[in-house]
Design a protein around this motif. Structure first.
Motif, PDB file in Angstrom:
ATOM      1  N   ARG A   1     -14.345  43.189  11.579  1.00 31.34           N
ATOM      2  CA  ARG A   1     -14.650  43.793  12.884  1.00 31.34           C
ATOM      3  C   ARG A   1     -15.259  42.773  13.843  1.00 31.34           C
ATOM      4  O   ARG A   1     -14.918  42.740  15.031  1.00 31.34           O
ATOM      5  CB  ARG A   1     -15.569  44.992  12.695  1.00 31.34           C
ATOM      6  N   GLU A   2     -16.148  41.946  13.326  1.00 29.85           N
ATOM      7  CA  GLU A   2     -16.767  40.918  14.168  1.00 29.85           C
ATOM      8  C   GLU A   2     -15.739  39.895  14.636  1.00 29.85           C
ATOM      9  O   GLU A   2     -15.751  39.463  15.801  1.00 29.85           O
ATOM     10  CB  GLU A   2     -17.889  40.224  13.386  1.00 29.85           C
ATOM     11  N   SER A   3     -14.832  39.504  13.749  1.00 36.32           N
ATOM     12  CA  SER A   3     -13.773  38.561  14.119  1.00 36.32           C
ATOM     13  C   SER A   3     -12.853  39.176  15.160  1.00 36.32           C
ATOM     14  O   SER A   3     -12.407  38.492  16.093  1.00 36.32           O
ATOM     15  CB  SER A   3     -12.972  38.158  12.879  1.00 36.32           C
ATOM     16  N   ALA A   4     -12.564  40.473  15.025  1.00 33.34           N
ATOM     17  CA  ALA A   4     -11.720  41.167  16.000  1.00 33.34           C
ATOM     18  C   ALA A   4     -12.383  41.188  17.371  1.00 33.34           C
ATOM     19  O   ALA A   4     -11.720  40.986  18.396  1.00 33.34           O
ATOM     20  CB  ALA A   4     -11.440  42.587  15.523  1.00 33.34           C
ATOM     21  N   ARG A   5     -13.685  41.424  17.404  1.00 33.53           N
ATOM     22  CA  ARG A   5     -14.389  41.432  18.688  1.00 33.53           C
ATOM     23  C   ARG A   5     -14.335  40.063  19.361  1.00 33.53           C
ATOM     24  O   ARG A   5     -14.112  39.952  20.577  1.00 33.53           O
ATOM     25  CB  ARG A   5     -15.841  41.873  18.481  1.00 33.53           C
ATOM     26  N   ALA A   6     -14.543  39.017  18.562  1.00 37.99           N
ATOM     27  CA  ALA A   6     -14.479  37.659  19.109  1.00 37.99           C
ATOM     28  C   ALA A   6     -13.083  37.351  19.642  1.00 37.99           C
ATOM     29  O   ALA A   6     -12.930  36.744  20.715  1.00 37.99           O
ATOM     30  CB  ALA A   6     -14.868  36.645  18.033  1.00 37.99           C
ATOM     31  N   LEU A   7     -12.059  37.790  18.913  1.00 37.92           N
ATOM     32  CA  LEU A   7     -10.679  37.554  19.340  1.00 37.92           C
ATOM     33  C   LEU A   7     -10.369  38.303  20.630  1.00 37.92           C
ATOM     34  O   LEU A   7      -9.720  37.769  21.541  1.00 37.92           O
ATOM     35  CB  LEU A   7      -9.721  37.983  18.233  1.00 37.92           C
ATOM     36  N   LEU A   8     -10.844  39.530  20.742  1.00 36.57           N
ATOM     37  CA  LEU A   8     -10.587  40.322  21.948  1.00 36.57           C
ATOM     38  C   LEU A   8     -11.182  39.668  23.190  1.00 36.57           C
ATOM     39  O   LEU A   8     -10.582  39.693  24.270  1.00 36.57           O
ATOM     40  CB  LEU A   8     -11.139  41.736  21.776  1.00 36.57           C
ATOM     41  N   LEU A   9     -12.352  39.099  23.057  1.00 36.12           N
ATOM     42  CA  LEU A   9     -12.965  38.411  24.192  1.00 36.12           C
ATOM     43  C   LEU A   9     -12.132  37.205  24.620  1.00 36.12           C
ATOM     44  O   LEU A   9     -11.974  36.931  25.817  1.00 36.12           O
ATOM     45  CB  LEU A   9     -14.389  37.985  23.837  1.00 36.12           C
ATOM     46  N   GLU A  10     -11.590  36.476  23.629  1.00 36.08           N
ATOM     47  CA  GLU A  10     -10.709  35.343  23.946  1.00 36.08           C
ATOM     48  C   GLU A  10      -9.454  35.824  24.686  1.00 36.08           C
ATOM     49  O   GLU A  10      -9.003  35.197  25.644  1.00 36.08           O
ATOM     50  CB  GLU A  10     -10.311  34.603  22.669  1.00 36.08           C
ATOM     51  N   LEU A  11      -8.915  36.931  24.226  1.00 37.86           N
ATOM     52  CA  LEU A  11      -7.700  37.463  24.850  1.00 37.86           C
ATOM     53  C   LEU A  11      -7.978  37.946  26.266  1.00 37.86           C
ATOM     54  O   LEU A  11      -7.149  37.761  27.179  1.00 37.86           O
ATOM     55  CB  LEU A  11      -7.132  38.602  23.999  1.00 37.86           C
ATOM     56  N   GLN A  12      -9.118  38.568  26.466  1.00 36.04           N
ATOM     57  CA  GLN A  12      -9.468  39.038  27.804  1.00 36.04           C
ATOM     58  C   GLN A  12      -9.596  37.862  28.779  1.00 36.04           C
ATOM     59  O   GLN A  12      -9.077  37.911  29.900  1.00 36.04           O
ATOM     60  CB  GLN A  12     -10.776  39.817  27.760  1.00 36.04           C
ATOM     61  N   ILE A  13     -10.264  36.804  28.333  1.00 35.73           N
ATOM     62  CA  ILE A  13     -10.418  35.615  29.176  1.00 35.73           C
ATOM     63  C   ILE A  13      -9.055  35.012  29.496  1.00 35.73           C
ATOM     64  O   ILE A  13      -8.761  34.663  30.647  1.00 35.73           O
ATOM     65  CB  ILE A  13     -11.313  34.577  28.470  1.00 35.73           C
ATOM     66  N   ALA A  14      -8.202  34.902  28.479  1.00 35.40           N
ATOM     67  CA  ALA A  14      -6.865  34.333  28.684  1.00 35.40           C
ATOM     68  C   ALA A  14      -6.046  35.204  29.623  1.00 35.40           C
ATOM     69  O   ALA A  14      -5.311  34.693  30.487  1.00 35.40           O
ATOM     70  CB  ALA A  14      -6.147  34.181  27.339  1.00 35.40           C
ATOM     71  N   TYR A  15      -6.159  36.515  29.482  1.00 36.16           N
ATOM     72  CA  TYR A  15      -5.401  37.433  30.336  1.00 36.16           C
ATOM     73  C   TYR A  15      -5.826  37.308  31.793  1.00 36.16           C
ATOM     74  O   TYR A  15      -4.998  37.271  32.704  1.00 36.16           O
ATOM     75  CB  TYR A  15      -5.600  38.868  29.858  1.00 36.16           C
ATOM     76  N   GLU A  16      -7.128  37.223  32.012  1.00 31.36           N
ATOM     77  CA  GLU A  16      -7.621  37.163  33.385  1.00 31.36           C
ATOM     78  C   GLU A  16      -7.363  35.813  34.036  1.00 31.36           C
ATOM     79  O   GLU A  16      -7.398  35.699  35.264  1.00 31.36           O
ATOM     80  CB  GLU A  16      -9.117  37.497  33.401  1.00 31.36           C
ATOM     81  N   LYS A  17      -7.096  34.793  33.235  1.00 32.85           N
ATOM     82  CA  LYS A  17      -6.699  33.493  33.777  1.00 32.85           C
ATOM     83  C   LYS A  17      -5.204  33.421  34.043  1.00 32.85           C
ATOM     84  O   LYS A  17      -4.723  32.470  34.659  1.00 32.85           O
ATOM     85  CB  LYS A  17      -7.079  32.377  32.785  1.00 32.85           C
ATOM     86  N   SER A  18      -4.494  34.414  33.544  1.00 39.72           N
ATOM     87  CA  SER A  18      -3.041  34.398  33.649  1.00 39.72           C
ATOM     88  C   SER A  18      -2.610  34.598  35.089  1.00 39.72           C
ATOM     89  O   SER A  18      -3.130  35.452  35.798  1.00 39.72           O
ATOM     90  CB  SER A  18      -2.440  35.504  32.778  1.00 39.72           C
ATOM     91  N   PRO A  19      -1.624  33.826  35.553  1.00 35.80           N
ATOM     92  CA  PRO A  19      -1.141  33.974  36.934  1.00 35.80           C
ATOM     93  C   PRO A  19      -0.472  35.307  37.200  1.00 35.80           C
ATOM     94  O   PRO A  19      -0.273  35.669  38.348  1.00 35.80           O
ATOM     95  CB  PRO A  19      -0.143  32.821  37.085  1.00 35.80           C
ATOM     96  N   VAL A  20      -0.133  36.071  36.154  1.00 36.70           N
ATOM     97  CA  VAL A  20       0.519  37.357  36.390  1.00 36.70           C
ATOM     98  C   VAL A  20      -0.491  38.433  36.769  1.00 36.70           C
ATOM     99  O   VAL A  20      -0.124  39.518  37.165  1.00 36.70           O
ATOM    100  CB  VAL A  20       1.310  37.828  35.148  1.00 36.70           C
ATOM    101  N   SER A  21      -1.770  38.149  36.643  1.00 38.63           N
ATOM    102  CA  SER A  21      -2.775  39.166  36.929  1.00 38.63           C
ATOM    103  C   SER A  21      -2.805  39.533  38.399  1.00 38.63           C
ATOM    104  O   SER A  21      -2.949  40.692  38.763  1.00 38.63           O
ATOM    105  CB  SER A  21      -4.156  38.669  36.501  1.00 38.63           C
ATOM    106  N   ALA A  22      -2.677  38.524  39.279  1.00 40.88           N
ATOM    107  CA  ALA A  22      -2.784  38.805  40.713  1.00 40.88           C
ATOM    108  C   ALA A  22      -1.678  39.716  41.225  1.00 40.88           C
ATOM    109  O   ALA A  22      -1.959  40.719  41.880  1.00 40.88           O
ATOM    110  CB  ALA A  22      -2.794  37.491  41.484  1.00 40.88           C
ATOM    111  N   PRO A  23      -0.385  39.445  40.938  1.00 43.59           N
ATOM    112  CA  PRO A  23       0.669  40.366  41.383  1.00 43.59           C
ATOM    113  C   PRO A  23       0.477  41.771  40.834  1.00 43.59           C
ATOM    114  O   PRO A  23       0.739  42.748  41.529  1.00 43.59           O
ATOM    115  CB  PRO A  23       1.951  39.729  40.840  1.00 43.59           C
TER     116      PRO A  23
END
Length: 333
Positions: free
Chosen positions: A266-288
């Motif tokens: 569960r702790e590893s999953a939480r850490a992974l989710l935070l990484e994914l959220q950061i990567a998603y929000e850096k993604s250029p597809v977020s703005a459109p």
């Protein structure tokens, strides 16, 4: 039973007299011979061969007929291993040593594999796959001394050969995951260190598909260790690499581990989710996507993404984890 006098005499022996000349300098062998046959009813009873492993790391006690032998193995860190004195000679006897039933010789040969990996890895390239298969066999050895030495050997192989071990990795990986989840602390710690070196040494794109199947293993401890590996592998992809691999795939992996049995998962999953959220929000597809949502009820891009890729309950769990983490960062926690 060995008398107190005999034990005292043994401990007073100079170290030079205790060394086994046939073993490498990593091994210290102390021996004492005491009659163990007993006369019972006029008949002589012969003691059967037995092996007893004491609770001290790296020590083995063998009771063989009338002889009691204690062999102690020193675990040497990679940066303390000296170079091979005769590369050609060591290479010729390497496979035979790895196949030996003499556990002291086996440990010595495993350390030579480490030396080859550190100082002259090119010499192992032609036989690497066979060597790895024998290291796997040593990992399954019931003797803790052999097992830990094999784990340390695996770690040095990972650092030396990196992506070149991927094709031979599967049997090695499953045993390391198992060893890292067992009860003997010094074995667990060595296996965890080897897995960390694996995640550092092998390309995340190649390694992630190898580790991913173990997230569904029946053994919850193996799932937990696999989750920990995944949480270390994914950040090495970088934001662009995560997007290329598929954030939708990775978020499904992470969400499935949020409700797993062991807290490590569960702790590893939480850490992974935070990484994914950061990567998603850096993604250029977020703005459109933000623009497309302008005429609809206001939803955060991350929230929209989670709800479109996960079942409702899973999406809520993911959003709860990531929103709590964000609030903690915002408040300076």
């Amino acid at each position: 039973m060995m008398s107190e006098t005999a034990l005292r005499d043994l401990n007073l022996l100079p170290m030079s007299e205790r060394k086994n000349e046939t073993a490498s300098k990593e091994f210290i062998t102390k021996s004492y011979v005491e009659p163990t046959d007993e006369n019972i009813g006029g008949k002589q009873r012969n003691t059967a061969v037995s092996l007893v492993e004491p609770p001290v790391n790296g020590k083995e006690v063998a009771h063989c007929g009338a002889e009691v032998v204690i062999a102690e193995v020193e675990y040497i860190e990679s940066d303390k291993l000296d170079d091979l004195k005769d590369v050609d000679k060591s290479l010729k006897v390497l496979v035979a040593g790895l196949e030996s039933k003499d556990w002291v010789l086996l440990c010595e040969t495993l350390n030579n594999v480490r030396r080859f990996s550190i100082y002259c890895k090119e010499a192992l390239e032609d036989i690497l796959e066979h060597v790895i298969s024998l290291v796997v066999k040593a990992l399954k050895n019931p003797r803790s001394a052999v097992c830990k030495t094999a784990i340390m050997t695996s770690s040095d192989i990972f650092k030396a050969f990196g992506n070149n071990i991927v094709d031979a990795l599967d049997p090695l990986l499953v045993v390391l995951l198992l060893k890292s989840s067992q009860d003997k602390r010094f074995v667990c710690e060595a296996a965890e260190k080897a897995l960390i070196n694996l995640t550092i040494s092998v390309s995340p794109v190649l390694l992630l598909p190898k580790v991913q199947p173990y997230l569904k293993n029946r053994n919850p401890r193996i799932r937990a260790k696999a989750s920990m590996c995944v949480s270390r592998i994914v950040p090495r992809l970088g934001a662009e690499g995560i997007r290329d691999y598929g954030i939708d795939k990775l978020i499904q992996i992470a969400s499935s581990q949020l409700s797993d049995q062991l807290p490590e998962s569960r702790e590893s999953a939480r850490a992974l989710l935070l990484e994914l959220q950061i990567a998603y929000e850096k993604s250029p597809v977020s703005a459109p996507e933000q623009d497309m949502l302008s005429d609809e009820p206001k939803l955060l891009p991350w929230q929209q993404f989670c709800e479109s890729n996960l079942p409702k309950i899973s999406a809520q769990a993911v959003l709860r984890v990531t929103s709590v983490a964000r609030e903690g960062v915002g408040s300076g926690l």
